[in-house]
Design a protein around this motif. Structure first.
Motif, PDB file in Angstrom:
ATOM      1  N   LEU A 118     -23.068  -4.717  25.464  1.00  0.00           N
ATOM      2  CA  LEU A 118     -23.052  -3.325  25.940  1.00  0.00           C
ATOM      3  C   LEU A 118     -21.937  -2.607  25.200  1.00  0.00           C
ATOM      4  O   LEU A 118     -20.761  -2.995  25.308  1.00  0.00           O
ATOM      5  CB  LEU A 118     -22.841  -3.290  27.453  1.00  0.00           C
ATOM      6  N   GLY A 119     -22.313  -1.596  24.430  1.00  0.00           N
ATOM      7  CA  GLY A 119     -21.362  -1.046  23.460  1.00  0.00           C
ATOM      8  C   GLY A 119     -20.964   0.391  23.693  1.00  0.00           C
ATOM      9  O   GLY A 119     -20.880   0.865  24.818  1.00  0.00           O
ATOM     10  N   GLY A 120     -20.713   1.059  22.565  1.00  0.00           N
ATOM     11  CA  GLY A 120     -20.248   2.442  22.616  1.00  0.00           C
ATOM     12  C   GLY A 120     -18.747   2.537  22.425  1.00  0.00           C
ATOM     13  O   GLY A 120     -18.155   3.588  22.695  1.00  0.00           O
TER      14      GLY A 120
ATOM     15  N   THR B 217     -27.089  -4.912  20.444  1.00  0.00           N
ATOM     16  CA  THR B 217     -26.100  -3.946  20.938  1.00  0.00           C
ATOM     17  C   THR B 217     -26.847  -2.835  21.670  1.00  0.00           C
ATOM     18  O   THR B 217     -27.813  -2.288  21.151  1.00  0.00           O
ATOM     19  CB  THR B 217     -25.283  -3.350  19.772  1.00  0.00           C
ATOM     20  N   SER B 218     -26.375  -2.538  22.875  1.00  0.00           N
ATOM     21  CA  SER B 218     -26.998  -1.474  23.663  1.00  0.00           C
ATOM     22  C   SER B 218     -26.088  -0.250  23.679  1.00  0.00           C
ATOM     23  O   SER B 218     -24.911  -0.348  24.032  1.00  0.00           O
ATOM     24  CB  SER B 218     -27.231  -1.966  25.094  1.00  0.00           C
ATOM     25  N   LEU B 219     -26.648   0.891  23.285  1.00  0.00           N
ATOM     26  CA  LEU B 219     -25.908   2.160  23.284  1.00  0.00           C
ATOM     27  C   LEU B 219     -26.573   3.125  24.256  1.00  0.00           C
ATOM     28  O   LEU B 219     -27.807   3.158  24.351  1.00  0.00           O
ATOM     29  CB  LEU B 219     -25.920   2.770  21.876  1.00  0.00           C
TER      30      LEU B 219
ATOM     31  N   GLY C 178     -26.782   6.214  23.944  1.00  0.00           N
ATOM     32  CA  GLY C 178     -27.538   7.221  23.196  1.00  0.00           C
ATOM     33  C   GLY C 178     -26.955   8.613  23.332  1.00  0.00           C
ATOM     34  O   GLY C 178     -27.623   9.600  23.054  1.00  0.00           O
ATOM     35  N   ARG C 179     -25.684   8.709  23.753  1.00  0.00           N
ATOM     36  CA  ARG C 179     -25.057  10.026  23.920  1.00  0.00           C
ATOM     37  C   ARG C 179     -24.628  10.632  22.575  1.00  0.00           C
ATOM     38  O   ARG C 179     -24.671  11.833  22.407  1.00  0.00           O
ATOM     39  CB  ARG C 179     -23.809   9.922  24.790  1.00  0.00           C
ATOM     40  N   THR C 180     -24.164   9.762  21.646  1.00  0.00           N
ATOM     41  CA  THR C 180     -23.651  10.268  20.367  1.00  0.00           C
ATOM     42  C   THR C 180     -24.827  10.530  19.438  1.00  0.00           C
ATOM     43  O   THR C 180     -25.706   9.680  19.301  1.00  0.00           O
ATOM     44  CB  THR C 180     -22.695   9.221  19.734  1.00  0.00           C
TER      45      THR C 180
ATOM     46  N   GLY D 236     -30.521   4.394  28.509  1.00  0.00           N
ATOM     47  CA  GLY D 236     -30.282   3.647  29.747  1.00  0.00           C
ATOM     48  C   GLY D 236     -31.385   2.637  30.022  1.00  0.00           C
ATOM     49  O   GLY D 236     -32.490   2.739  29.479  1.00  0.00           O
ATOM     50  N   PHE D 237     -31.067   1.672  30.888  1.00  0.00           N
ATOM     51  CA  PHE D 237     -32.050   0.657  31.280  1.00  0.00           C
ATOM     52  C   PHE D 237     -32.883   1.166  32.457  1.00  0.00           C
ATOM     53  O   PHE D 237     -33.978   0.680  32.703  1.00  0.00           O
ATOM     54  CB  PHE D 237     -31.335  -0.630  31.700  1.00  0.00           C
ATOM     55  N   GLY D 238     -32.282   2.110  33.231  1.00  0.00           N
ATOM     56  CA  GLY D 238     -32.936   2.579  34.453  1.00  0.00           C
ATOM     57  C   GLY D 238     -32.325   1.947  35.688  1.00  0.00           C
ATOM     58  O   GLY D 238     -33.038   1.717  36.668  1.00  0.00           O
TER      59      GLY D 238
ATOM     60  N   THR E 139      -4.959  13.602  29.820  1.00  0.00           N
ATOM     61  CA  THR E 139      -5.773  12.577  29.191  1.00  0.00           C
ATOM     62  C   THR E 139      -6.139  11.505  30.202  1.00  0.00           C
ATOM     63  O   THR E 139      -5.656  11.521  31.326  1.00  0.00           O
ATOM     64  CB  THR E 139      -5.020  11.976  27.968  1.00  0.00           C
ATOM     65  N   LYS E 140      -7.029  10.606  29.790  1.00  0.00           N
ATOM     66  CA  LYS E 140      -7.336   9.489  30.681  1.00  0.00           C
ATOM     67  C   LYS E 140      -6.841   8.210  30.026  1.00  0.00           C
ATOM     68  O   LYS E 140      -6.720   8.144  28.794  1.00  0.00           O
ATOM     69  CB  LYS E 140      -8.816   9.447  31.026  1.00  0.00           C
ATOM     70  N   ALA E 141      -6.604   7.194  30.856  1.00  0.00           N
ATOM     71  CA  ALA E 141      -5.927   5.976  30.388  1.00  0.00           C
ATOM     72  C   ALA E 141      -6.898   5.069  29.637  1.00  0.00           C
ATOM     73  O   ALA E 141      -7.131   3.921  30.002  1.00  0.00           O
ATOM     74  CB  ALA E 141      -5.316   5.240  31.585  1.00  0.00           C
TER      75      ALA E 141
HETATM   76  P1  NAP Z   1     -21.581   5.386  32.669  1.00  0.00           P
HETATM   77  O1  NAP Z   1     -21.272   6.621  33.431  1.00  0.00           O
HETATM   78  O2  NAP Z   1     -20.968   4.109  33.082  1.00  0.00           O
HETATM   79  O3  NAP Z   1     -23.159   5.132  32.638  1.00  0.00           O
HETATM   80  C1  NAP Z   1     -24.116   6.082  33.077  1.00  0.00           C
HETATM   81  C2  NAP Z   1     -25.481   5.541  32.689  1.00  0.00           C
HETATM   82  O4  NAP Z   1     -25.664   5.601  31.262  1.00  0.00           O
HETATM   83  C3  NAP Z   1     -25.684   4.084  33.040  1.00  0.00           C
HETATM   84  O5  NAP Z   1     -26.040   3.924  34.388  1.00  0.00           O
HETATM   85  C4  NAP Z   1     -26.765   3.682  32.076  1.00  0.00           C
HETATM   86  O6  NAP Z   1     -28.027   4.189  32.461  1.00  0.00           O
HETATM   87  C5  NAP Z   1     -26.384   4.458  30.818  1.00  0.00           C
HETATM   88  N1  NAP Z   1     -25.508   3.675  29.932  1.00  0.00           N
HETATM   89  C6  NAP Z   1     -24.168   3.738  29.810  1.00  0.00           C
HETATM   90  N2  NAP Z   1     -23.727   2.932  28.830  1.00  0.00           N
HETATM   91  C7  NAP Z   1     -24.826   2.322  28.339  1.00  0.00           C
HETATM   92  C8  NAP Z   1     -25.022   1.374  27.306  1.00  0.00           C
HETATM   93  N3  NAP Z   1     -24.005   0.897  26.570  1.00  0.00           N
HETATM   94  N4  NAP Z   1     -26.303   0.976  27.053  1.00  0.00           N
HETATM   95  C9  NAP Z   1     -27.344   1.471  27.765  1.00  0.00           C
HETATM   96  N5  NAP Z   1     -27.202   2.375  28.750  1.00  0.00           N
HETATM   97  C10 NAP Z   1     -25.967   2.800  29.021  1.00  0.00           C
HETATM   98  O7  NAP Z   1     -21.290   5.594  31.106  1.00  0.00           O
HETATM   99  P2  NAP Z   1     -20.612   6.839  30.347  1.00  0.00           P
HETATM  100  O8  NAP Z   1     -19.216   6.977  30.799  1.00  0.00           O
HETATM  101  O9  NAP Z   1     -21.541   7.981  30.389  1.00  0.00           O
HETATM  102  O10 NAP Z   1     -20.579   6.251  28.872  1.00  0.00           O
HETATM  103  C11 NAP Z   1     -21.753   6.137  28.121  1.00  0.00           C
HETATM  104  C12 NAP Z   1     -21.472   5.305  26.885  1.00  0.00           C
HETATM  105  O11 NAP Z   1     -20.471   5.929  26.105  1.00  0.00           O
HETATM  106  C13 NAP Z   1     -20.992   3.890  27.204  1.00  0.00           C
HETATM  107  O12 NAP Z   1     -21.719   2.999  26.393  1.00  0.00           O
HETATM  108  C14 NAP Z   1     -19.521   3.903  26.849  1.00  0.00           C
HETATM  109  O13 NAP Z   1     -19.097   2.667  26.307  1.00  0.00           O
HETATM  110  C15 NAP Z   1     -19.437   5.027  25.808  1.00  0.00           C
HETATM  111  N6  NAP Z   1     -18.175   5.767  25.898  1.00  0.00           N
HETATM  112  C16 NAP Z   1     -17.784   6.313  27.087  1.00  0.00           C
HETATM  113  C17 NAP Z   1     -16.586   6.996  27.145  1.00  0.00           C
HETATM  114  C18 NAP Z   1     -16.105   7.567  28.451  1.00  0.00           C
HETATM  115  O14 NAP Z   1     -15.008   8.131  28.451  1.00  0.00           O
HETATM  116  N7  NAP Z   1     -16.813   7.447  29.546  1.00  0.00           N
HETATM  117  C19 NAP Z   1     -15.795   7.129  25.995  1.00  0.00           C
HETATM  118  C20 NAP Z   1     -16.228   6.574  24.801  1.00  0.00           C
HETATM  119  C21 NAP Z   1     -17.412   5.897  24.756  1.00  0.00           C
HETATM  120  P3  NAP Z   1     -29.076   3.340  33.324  1.00  0.00           P
HETATM  121  O15 NAP Z   1     -28.528   3.291  34.712  1.00  0.00           O
HETATM  122  O16 NAP Z   1     -30.332   4.132  33.172  1.00  0.00           O
HETATM  123  O17 NAP Z   1     -29.176   1.972  32.703  1.00  0.00           O
END
Ligand code: NAP
Length: 254
Positions: free
Chosen positions: A12-14, A36-38, A40-42, A56-58, A202-204
């Motif tokens: 699980l990446g990003g 690797t699972s992303l 898809g935000r970027t 997302g997986f759902g 900022t966040k930690a």
């Molecule tokens: P989140 O709030 O924990 O996740 C919201 C939903 O997005 C999850 O329930 C899942 O959907 C989907 N999701 C998140 N990460 C996923 C992954 N790696 N693969 C597949 N589905 C994923 O996540 P978020 O804070 O929006 O972050 C999204 C992604 O951006 C993550 O992969 C994270 O590593 C990366 N990221 C986040 C931040 C941050 O500050 N939050 C900063 C940099 C990078 P389903 O329930 O439908 O499966």
């Protein structure tokens, strides 16, 4: 790597750590297959070695189905420290299916001599703290967190985002700067001075790529409103890709 017979790992990446681990795993022998699972935000993610799935997986139950359907042998949750939902889902899906799971989470930043950090439990608390702390804020909390600051009409924000947003930001008065780390201290100091910033929010997150702003704030004597990380699900955890690789080797041997 790459033979169709080896165990399949869901990563699980990003994050940069996930990318580093995908690179490490792709250079290993032994037929490990990594997906690797992303989220898809970027819009333009950097290329990752191995297989990639996006979106997302759902939810947790659907992720559990995925783990079964794809014969996943282990999950490494290398998501961002503030991506709490996906980590909770992974913990639940792995518990349901009995698939071993490791959390790979970068170390926290720690305050040093000269820092003036105001620690807040969440974004709402950070927003509540801001008016009494400064009036020109450098806000680096990510696009998803900005709504918490929308009611602060008397604060001028400098917002840094990785990508240009598709919509107006939900803030009364702001300027935007687009940039992807790593950033250096001289550049961060110059940015803070140019915009007359008197507080950093900022966040930690931790990590080297975005740490220079903390040194810059320290050098300029600025307060830092620091939002704490959300709690992590219980279970094994490491801080570096190399440690994650060791865990995986042991886990797949047993
Ligand atoms: P989140 O709030 O924990 O996740 C919201 C939903 O997005 C999850 O329930 C899942 O959907 C989907 N999701 C998140 N990460 C996923 C992954 N790696 N693969 C597949 N589905 C994923 O996540 P978020 O804070 O929006 O972050 C999204 C992604 O951006 C993550 O992969 C994270 O590593 C990366 N990221 C986040 C931040 C941050 O500050 N939050 C900063 C940099 C990078 P389903 O329930 O439908 O499966």
């Amino acid at each position: 790597m790459g033979t169709e017979a080896g165990p399949r790992i869901l990563l699980l990446g990003g994050t940069s750590e996930a990318m580093e681990l995908a690179n490490l795993l792709s250079s290993q022998s032994g037929g490990l297959r990594v997906v690797t699972s992303l989220a898809g935000r970027t819009r333009n993610p950097a290329p990752v070695p191995g297989q990639v799935r996006r979106g997302g997986f759902g939810g947790a139950a659907a992720m559990a189905d995925y783990l079964r359907d794809e014969w996943i042998a282990a999950v490494i949750d290398a998501t961002h420290p503030f991506a709490a939902q996906i980590s909770a889902n992974a913990a639940q899906a792995c518990e349901q299916t009995g698939v071993p799971r490791l959390l790979l989470r970068r170390p926290e930043w720690l305050p040093v001599e000269g820092d003036n950090w105001i620690i807040c439990p969440d974004m709402a608390a950070a927003a509540a703290k801001l008016p009494g702390t400064g009036s020109r804020a450098f806000l680096t909390v990510g696009v998803q967190e900005l709504a918490a600051f929308s009611g602060l009409a008397d604060i001028r924000f400098l917002v840094r985002l990785i990508e240009k947003p598709e919509q107006e930001l939900p803030l009364a008065e702001y300027e935007l700067v687009i940039g992807r780390g790593p950033f250096d201290e001289a550049g961060e100091q110059a940015l803070l001075k140019k915009h007359g910033i008197d507080v950093l929010v900022t966040k930690a997150s931790g990590g080297a790529a975005t740490q220079a702003k903390l040194a810059a704030a320290r050098a300029l004597g600025l307060p830092v409103i620091m939002v704490e990380r959300p709690p992590v699900p219980p279970g094994p955890a490491v801080e570096t890709p190399a440690e994650a690789l060791n865990w995986l080797r042991k886990e797949l041997r047993s």
